[in-house]
Scaffold this motif. Structure first.
Motif, short mmCIF file in Angstrom:
data_model
loop_
_atom_site.label_atom_id
_atom_site.label_comp_id
_atom_site.label_asym_id
_atom_site.label_seq_id
_atom_site.Cartn_x
_atom_site.Cartn_y
_atom_site.Cartn_z
N MET A 1 0.85 -1.16 0.00
CA MET A 1 0.00 0.00 0.00
C MET A 1 0.90 1.23 0.00
O MET A 1 1.84 1.31 0.77
CB MET A 1 -0.90 -0.04 1.25
N ASN A 2 0.61 2.17 -0.86
CA ASN A 2 1.34 3.43 -0.91
C ASN A 2 0.47 4.54 -0.34
O ASN A 2 -0.69 4.70 -0.75
CB ASN A 2 1.72 3.78 -2.35
N LEU A 3 1.02 5.30 0.59
CA LEU A 3 0.33 6.43 1.20
C LEU A 3 1.20 7.66 1.08
O LEU A 3 2.43 7.55 1.01
CB LEU A 3 0.06 6.16 2.69
N ILE A 4 0.58 8.81 1.07
CA ILE A 4 1.33 10.06 1.11
C ILE A 4 1.24 10.59 2.53
O ILE A 4 0.14 10.86 3.03
CB ILE A 4 0.78 11.07 0.10
N ILE A 5 2.39 10.69 3.18
CA ILE A 5 2.47 11.16 4.56
C ILE A 5 3.36 12.38 4.58
O ILE A 5 4.53 12.31 4.20
CB ILE A 5 3.01 10.06 5.49
N PHE A 12 3.78 0.65 2.64
CA PHE A 12 3.55 -0.21 3.80
C PHE A 12 3.12 -1.58 3.32
O PHE A 12 2.51 -1.72 2.26
CB PHE A 12 2.46 0.37 4.71
N GLY A 13 3.39 -2.60 4.13
CA GLY A 13 2.99 -3.96 3.81
C GLY A 13 1.56 -4.22 4.24
O GLY A 13 0.84 -3.33 4.71
N ASP A 14 1.16 -5.46 4.10
CA ASP A 14 -0.21 -5.86 4.42
C ASP A 14 -0.54 -5.83 5.90
O ASP A 14 -1.70 -5.97 6.27
CB ASP A 14 -0.47 -7.28 3.88
#
Length: 51
Positions: A1-5, A12-14
């Motif tokens: 999973m890709n997030l913008i922080i 991040f992984g599962d």
């Protein structure tokens, strides 16, 4: 999973399944934070936090 922080893309992984898991993984679970989803600020009642 890709997030913008804070403007940076983070992968991040599962193991990250909820916002709560994300905050714990980033050691932010005991701090005041603002969570935004698709440019909308999430209300605290929608984010389960358990100490």
């Amino acid at each position: 999973m890709n997030l913008i922080i804070n403007g940076k893309t983070v992968t991040f992984g599962d193991e990250i399944e909820t916002v709560e898991h994300l905050l714990q993984a980033q050691n932010l679970h005991e701090r005041v934070v603002i969570v935004e989803l698709n440019k909308n600020i999430c209300k605290k009642k929608n984010i389960a936090m358990h100490a």
